[in-house]
Write a protein that holds these residues in place. Structure first.
Motif: not given
Length: 127
Positions: A6-7, A16-24, A87-96, A120-123
């Motif tokens: 995850x990145x 604002x916006x972000x795009x997370x990626x999960x590469x397998x 701010x409620x979206x602040x978290x470590x994001x994981x892909x599974x 995990x990737x921190x947002x």
């Protein structure tokens, strides 16, 4: 060896916006279901969005209309486009990942349903 990477996390202001990626790697990506989870400090891991090779897509109630999951099978990558962040979206994001038949629709947001996890990737969303 199944691996998920995850990145894309970072610090962004409210709205604002972000795009997370999960590469397998190590498995045929388009035969699996991929789910994004997130975990904030002191809270349980929460299902954010699910996308499966059998056509199912789900979103958590708190992100519906703001987040979009998509995939690029040629790149073995699933994306999570996150808009209107708060701010409620602040978290470590994981892909599974898991074989779709092993993830019942009503269980898509249950962490125990998944065998394969990224690191995990921190947002962080500032107010």
């Amino acid at each position: 060896d199944v691996q998920l990477q995850a990145s894309g996390g970072g610090l962004v202001q409210t709205g604002g916006s972000l795009r997370l990626s999960c590469t397998a790697s190590g498995f045929t990506f388009d035969d699996y279901a991929i789910t994004w989870f997130r975990q904030a400090p002191g809270k349980e891991r929460e299902g954010v969005s699910f996308s499966s090779s059998d056509g199912r897509t789900f979103y958590g109630d708190s992100v519906k209309g703001r987040f979009t999951i998509s995939s690029d099978n040629a790149k073995n990558t699933v994306y999570l486009q996150m808009n209107s962040l708060n701010p409620e979206d602040t978290a470590v994001y994981y892909c599974a990942a898991e074989v779709p038949l092993r993830v019942a629709s009503k269980m898509w947001d249950t962490p125990l349903a998944y065998d394969y996890w990224g690191q995990g990737t921190q947002v962080t969303v500032s107010s």
